[in-house]
Design a protein around this motif. Structure first.
Motif, PDB file in Angstrom:
ATOM      1  N   SER A  68       0.831  -1.210   0.000  1.00 39.78           N
ATOM      2  CA  SER A  68       0.000   0.000   0.000  1.00 39.78           C
ATOM      3  C   SER A  68       0.864   1.258   0.000  1.00 39.78           C
ATOM      4  O   SER A  68       0.464   2.290  -0.511  1.00 39.78           O
ATOM      5  CB  SER A  68      -0.934  -0.010   1.206  1.00 39.78           C
ATOM      6  OG  SER A  68      -0.177  -0.186   2.375  1.00 39.78           O
ATOM      7  N   ALA A  69       2.080   1.143   0.562  1.00 39.66           N
ATOM      8  CA  ALA A  69       2.963   2.315   0.544  1.00 39.66           C
ATOM      9  C   ALA A  69       3.274   2.698  -0.892  1.00 39.66           C
ATOM     10  O   ALA A  69       3.256   3.865  -1.267  1.00 39.66           O
ATOM     11  CB  ALA A  69       4.255   2.021   1.283  1.00 39.66           C
ATOM     12  N   GLU A  70       3.554   1.674  -1.695  1.00 41.24           N
ATOM     13  CA  GLU A  70       3.880   1.959  -3.089  1.00 41.24           C
ATOM     14  C   GLU A  70       2.666   2.472  -3.853  1.00 41.24           C
ATOM     15  O   GLU A  70       2.779   3.385  -4.667  1.00 41.24           O
ATOM     16  CB  GLU A  70       4.414   0.686  -3.761  1.00 41.24           C
ATOM     17  CG  GLU A  70       5.819   0.353  -3.267  1.00 41.24           C
ATOM     18  CD  GLU A  70       6.185  -1.088  -3.505  1.00 41.24           C
ATOM     19  OE1 GLU A  70       5.301  -1.865  -3.928  1.00 41.24           O
ATOM     20  OE2 GLU A  70       7.344  -1.436  -3.266  1.00 41.24           O
ATOM     21  N   GLU A  71       1.502   1.869  -3.528  1.00 39.76           N
ATOM     22  CA  GLU A  71       0.299   2.336  -4.207  1.00 39.76           C
ATOM     23  C   GLU A  71       0.026   3.796  -3.881  1.00 39.76           C
ATOM     24  O   GLU A  71      -0.288   4.598  -4.745  1.00 39.76           O
ATOM     25  CB  GLU A  71      -0.908   1.484  -3.783  1.00 39.76           C
ATOM     26  CG  GLU A  71      -0.965   0.160  -4.505  1.00 39.76           C
ATOM     27  CD  GLU A  71      -1.872  -0.826  -3.789  1.00 39.76           C
ATOM     28  OE1 GLU A  71      -1.873  -1.980  -4.203  1.00 39.76           O
ATOM     29  OE2 GLU A  71      -2.561  -0.431  -2.825  1.00 39.76           O
ATOM     30  N   ALA A  72       0.200   4.095  -2.593  1.00 45.15           N
ATOM     31  CA  ALA A  72      -0.044   5.465  -2.173  1.00 45.15           C
ATOM     32  C   ALA A  72       0.924   6.405  -2.870  1.00 45.15           C
ATOM     33  O   ALA A  72       0.596   7.527  -3.202  1.00 45.15           O
ATOM     34  CB  ALA A  72       0.118   5.585  -0.658  1.00 45.15           C
ATOM     35  N   ALA A  73       2.147   5.890  -3.093  1.00 52.13           N
ATOM     36  CA  ALA A  73       3.173   6.748  -3.659  1.00 52.13           C
ATOM     37  C   ALA A  73       2.991   6.921  -5.163  1.00 52.13           C
ATOM     38  O   ALA A  73       2.956   8.026  -5.669  1.00 52.13           O
ATOM     39  CB  ALA A  73       4.548   6.167  -3.358  1.00 52.13           C
ATOM     40  N   LEU A  94       7.793  12.561  -7.285  1.00 53.80           N
ATOM     41  CA  LEU A  94       7.822  11.875  -5.998  1.00 53.80           C
ATOM     42  C   LEU A  94       9.080  12.264  -5.224  1.00 53.80           C
ATOM     43  O   LEU A  94      10.148  12.345  -5.810  1.00 53.80           O
ATOM     44  CB  LEU A  94       7.909  10.376  -6.245  1.00 53.80           C
ATOM     45  CG  LEU A  94       6.679   9.522  -6.108  1.00 53.80           C
ATOM     46  CD1 LEU A  94       7.100   8.073  -6.117  1.00 53.80           C
ATOM     47  CD2 LEU A  94       5.952   9.840  -4.815  1.00 53.80           C
ATOM     48  N   PRO A  95       8.952  12.464  -3.932  1.00 58.27           N
ATOM     49  CA  PRO A  95      10.174  12.745  -3.153  1.00 58.27           C
ATOM     50  C   PRO A  95      11.238  11.648  -3.329  1.00 58.27           C
ATOM     51  O   PRO A  95      12.384  11.954  -3.622  1.00 58.27           O
ATOM     52  CB  PRO A  95       9.661  12.820  -1.720  1.00 58.27           C
ATOM     53  CG  PRO A  95       8.265  13.335  -1.870  1.00 58.27           C
ATOM     54  CD  PRO A  95       7.740  12.699  -3.138  1.00 58.27           C
ATOM     55  N   HIS A 127       9.740   3.778  -1.733  1.00 54.75           N
ATOM     56  CA  HIS A 127       8.992   4.912  -2.280  1.00 54.75           C
ATOM     57  C   HIS A 127       8.503   5.788  -1.151  1.00 54.75           C
ATOM     58  O   HIS A 127       7.954   5.287  -0.180  1.00 54.75           O
ATOM     59  CB  HIS A 127       7.809   4.419  -3.119  1.00 54.75           C
ATOM     60  CG  HIS A 127       8.235   3.567  -4.272  1.00 54.75           C
ATOM     61  ND1 HIS A 127       8.567   4.086  -5.484  1.00 54.75           N
ATOM     62  CD2 HIS A 127       8.432   2.234  -4.349  1.00 54.75           C
ATOM     63  CE1 HIS A 127       8.941   3.109  -6.292  1.00 54.75           C
ATOM     64  NE2 HIS A 127       8.870   1.968  -5.617  1.00 54.75           N
ATOM     65  N   VAL A 128       8.702   7.064  -1.302  1.00 51.24           N
ATOM     66  CA  VAL A 128       8.206   8.018  -0.310  1.00 51.24           C
ATOM     67  C   VAL A 128       7.375   9.059  -1.052  1.00 51.24           C
ATOM     68  O   VAL A 128       7.865   9.714  -1.972  1.00 51.24           O
ATOM     69  CB  VAL A 128       9.363   8.706   0.437  1.00 51.24           C
ATOM     70  CG1 VAL A 128       8.825   9.748   1.412  1.00 51.24           C
ATOM     71  CG2 VAL A 128      10.207   7.674   1.186  1.00 51.24           C
ATOM     72  N   ASP A 137       4.017   6.916   8.984  1.00 49.36           N
ATOM     73  CA  ASP A 137       2.805   6.376   8.357  1.00 49.36           C
ATOM     74  C   ASP A 137       3.127   5.029   7.729  1.00 49.36           C
ATOM     75  O   ASP A 137       2.312   4.128   7.671  1.00 49.36           O
ATOM     76  CB  ASP A 137       2.304   7.269   7.219  1.00 49.36           C
ATOM     77  CG  ASP A 137       2.466   8.737   7.507  1.00 49.36           C
ATOM     78  OD1 ASP A 137       2.028   9.136   8.597  1.00 49.36           O
ATOM     79  OD2 ASP A 137       3.043   9.437   6.666  1.00 49.36           O
ATOM     80  N   HIS A 138       4.342   4.949   7.188  1.00 46.20           N
ATOM     81  CA  HIS A 138       4.741   3.747   6.469  1.00 46.20           C
ATOM     82  C   HIS A 138       6.076   3.261   7.012  1.00 46.20           C
ATOM     83  O   HIS A 138       6.876   4.060   7.486  1.00 46.20           O
ATOM     84  CB  HIS A 138       4.884   4.044   4.973  1.00 46.20           C
ATOM     85  CG  HIS A 138       3.585   4.325   4.302  1.00 46.20           C
ATOM     86  ND1 HIS A 138       2.995   5.569   4.331  1.00 46.20           N
ATOM     87  CD2 HIS A 138       2.748   3.518   3.594  1.00 46.20           C
ATOM     88  CE1 HIS A 138       1.853   5.519   3.670  1.00 46.20           C
ATOM     89  NE2 HIS A 138       1.670   4.288   3.217  1.00 46.20           N
ATOM     90  N   VAL A 139       6.282   1.965   6.917  1.00 45.28           N
ATOM     91  CA  VAL A 139       7.577   1.433   7.331  1.00 45.28           C
ATOM     92  C   VAL A 139       8.121   0.495   6.257  1.00 45.28           C
ATOM     93  O   VAL A 139       7.361  -0.158   5.528  1.00 45.28           O
ATOM     94  CB  VAL A 139       7.515   0.670   8.673  1.00 45.28           C
ATOM     95  CG1 VAL A 139       7.247   1.610   9.813  1.00 45.28           C
ATOM     96  CG2 VAL A 139       6.505  -0.448   8.619  1.00 45.28           C
TER      97      VAL A 139
END
Lengths: 276, 321
Positions: free
Chosen positions: B3-8, B18-19, B41-42, B216-218
């Protein structure tokens, strides 16, 4: 130019400038005293060549000491140019900014070379000024002499910087000073070979001056520092110890320039490829 | 994709870069692998924690993003530009793990140097300097020489350089290593305030509590590999569920055994360790369809520490370490 300012401030705060200035003033006072006493004694000689020889000898050897101090200053500054910055972590904060490694290295090593060259200029002017004031001394070409001495410190800074990318400050300093010493021995061999008419010895000396041109640059500069009267009357056999008796060839000066540029480019290449 | 990648995604919603976007990062020193196919991904405004034991490769990732370490493989962009391009670092603040600032300058002079390095206009510098010093609690000490600073104050100064000029991305490598508990809390507050103003933060830490409280993400790393990544809530969801039935009989017990191991039973409540975390709905429908009155089915949250020890500890045992 931010790294230049930062490096200058570092040199100032590490007391390099202060200590250098204090020692230099002491040295100039000593030179002034020695020159005045020595020239007054020589001036009583009937032969005008005698007094020219005395003035030349003292001026050249005075600048030999200056060259020595400037060289050590260049070596000590440059051999700690990179490695200690990485080890301490000071470099990481700066290079995380939009600044290329090449720019950082150029500014840092350029500042060191500039400081050493500035020292050469100031001290040469002071020594020649004292000699001129007391003895009316005029060198063959002070400008060329100073340019060659500045090239000598540039050679040492480029070499020291390159080694400081790969070695600790102490190791880099030891290597450059050892090479500087080797160049000095090479210079003596070249002079001895010429005096004794031994080609082999002279060739070794020439080869050493190509491997590390510092001493040969000094000898070139020392020729331009002599008084024209003295230089015309002497040859290598009865010349000043450690000094040259002929102008350096254009080819050699080109080689020394390429040498400094080559080491600096190698420093840059090594630094860009290195993981920090 | 986590989900971190999806969000990114590859670009942010407003079309800006993307940062941090890094895929397949590889790095080896001689024959020792330091990074092995790492994705990171951030997104804008995200606070992502990079976790892992010492030597897992956290600092190597950070340094590769900043162009200090050359990668053997993979691609990384920072704020839309290739990592290593100095221009990529224009809006990045960084606190190195091993930090030291010139002892002969005072705090404000250090910030002044950094303000010039990022090209902050002269008119904005005094305000930006004061802002940064205040944010890290050094407001009264900017005129003191860095040589007289304690290690903790130097770290605060490093934080001030990292947040100077309001960068879009702040990378903090073990930002509280030299700080006392109060200092650590202040850093957590600082990270939250960065997030509130929309700054993306990559936080490198082995302090799990710290990451748990602000991220939020790890992304969890072990020996150069990503062993888990995602939203904190997802990563911390365990395979354990608590099942309460009207009556926990043998037939119900058999169904539970079919989905995993029954770890404990207390009356009509069982604690089940599922073989598959995603099998919770299937377990519920199996119980209901067989006529067992399902009172409650609760997936249990675990602490990040439990997750971490499970992931990193298990692979360590597997290696006979």
């Amino acid at each position: 130019m931010i790294v230049v300012r930062l490096t200058l401030r570092e040199a100032a705060n590490r007391k390099v400038l202060l200590v250098g200035a204090v020692i230099s003033v002491a040295f100039l006072l000593l030179f002034w005293l020695g020159f005045a006493v020595g020239f007054n004694e020589a001036a009583t000689e009937p032969d005008p060549l005698e007094s020219a020889a005395a003035a030349t000898l003292m001026t050249v050897l005075g600048l030999y000491a200056v060259q020595f101090l400037a060289s050590f200053m260049a070596v000590l500054l440059a051999s700690g140019a990179v490695a200690p910055e990485i080890e301490s972590g000071r470099l990481h904060a700066v290079l995380a900014r939009p600044l290329s490694r090449t720019s950082w290295l150029a500014q840092r090593s350029g500042t060191f070379a500039g400081l050493a060259a500035m020292y050469i200029v100031v001290m040469s002017l002071a020594i020649l000024g004292i000699a001129s004031g007391i003895a009316g001394y005029g060198a063959i070409s002070p400008g060329r002499a100073v340019a060659l001495l500045a090239l000598e410190v540039a050679v040492l800074v480029a070499l020291g910087t390159a080694l400081s990318v790969r070695l600790s400050a102490i190791a880099a300093g030891v290597v450059v000073i050892a090479l500087y010493g080797a160049a000095w021995i090479g210079g003596i061999m070249e002079i001895a070979g010429a005096v004794l008419d031994k080609d082999g010895l002279e060739r070794i000396g020439v080869a050493v001056s190509l491997v590390i041109p510092s001493d040969a640059l000094w000898r070139g500069a020392s020729y331009y520092l002599q008084s024209p009267v003295y230089a015309a009357a002497t040859s290598v056999e009865d010349g000043i110890p450690f000094a040259g008796s002929a102008a350096p060839s254009g080819l050699f000066v080109a080689w020394a320039l390429a040498y400094a540029a080559g080491w600096w480019m190698l420093a840059d290449r090594w630094f860009r490829r290195r993981d920090l | 994709m986590t989900s971190a990648e999806e969000a990114a995604g590859d670009v942010r919603g407003d079309g800006g870069p993307l940062p941090i976007s890094a895929t397949g990062l590889r790095k080896a020193y001689r024959n020792r692998t330091v990074l092995d196919d790492v994705d990171l991904h951030v997104g804008p405004g995200q606070v992502v924690g990079l976790l892992g034991p010492n030597g897992a490769g956290k600092t190597t990732i950070v340094k590769s993003l900043l162009g200090m370490v050359h990668l053997d493989g993979g691609t990384a962009t920072v704020l839309g530009r290739p990592a290593g391009d100095p221009a990529a670092r224009r809006a990045v603040g960084y606190l190195p793990e091993q930090f030291q600032y010139p002892a002969w300058l005072d705090g404000r002079q250090v910030l002044e140097v950094h303000a010039r390095l990022i090209g902050l206009p002269a008119a904005l510098r005094p305000g930006a300097l004061a802002d940064a010093l205040r944010l890290v609690g050094l407001a009264g000490r900017g005129g003191d020489r860095v040589g007289g600073y304690s290690k903790g104050m130097q770290q605060r100064l490093g934080l001030a350089t990292a947040v100077l000029g309001r960068p879009a991305l702040v990378i903090l490598d073990e930002p509280t290593s030299a700080l006392d508990p109060i200092g650590r809390r202040e850093v957590r507050d600082l990270i939250r305030s960065l997030r509130d103003r929309g700054t993306a933060v990559l936080l490198n830490s082995h302090l799990l509590g710290e990451v748990e409280q602000v991220c939020d993400h790890v992304v969890i790393l072990d020996r150069g590999r990503v062993v888990s990544s995602g939203a904190l809530a997802d990563v911390a969801v365990g395979a354990e569920v608590r099942v309460t039935l009207e009556r926990l009989d043998n037939a119900a017990h058999a169904i539970l055994e079919g989905f995993g191991r029954v770890a404990a039973v207390d009356g009509d409540t069982a604690l089940v360790v599922l073989d598959d975390v995603a099998a919770v709905p299937a377990l519920a429908s199996a119980l209901v369809s067989q006529g067992h009155g399902l009172q409650a089915l609760v997936p249990l949250q675990r602490s990040l520490e439990d997750v971490f020890v499970d992931l990193v500890g298990a692979s360590a045992e597997g290696e006979g370490r």
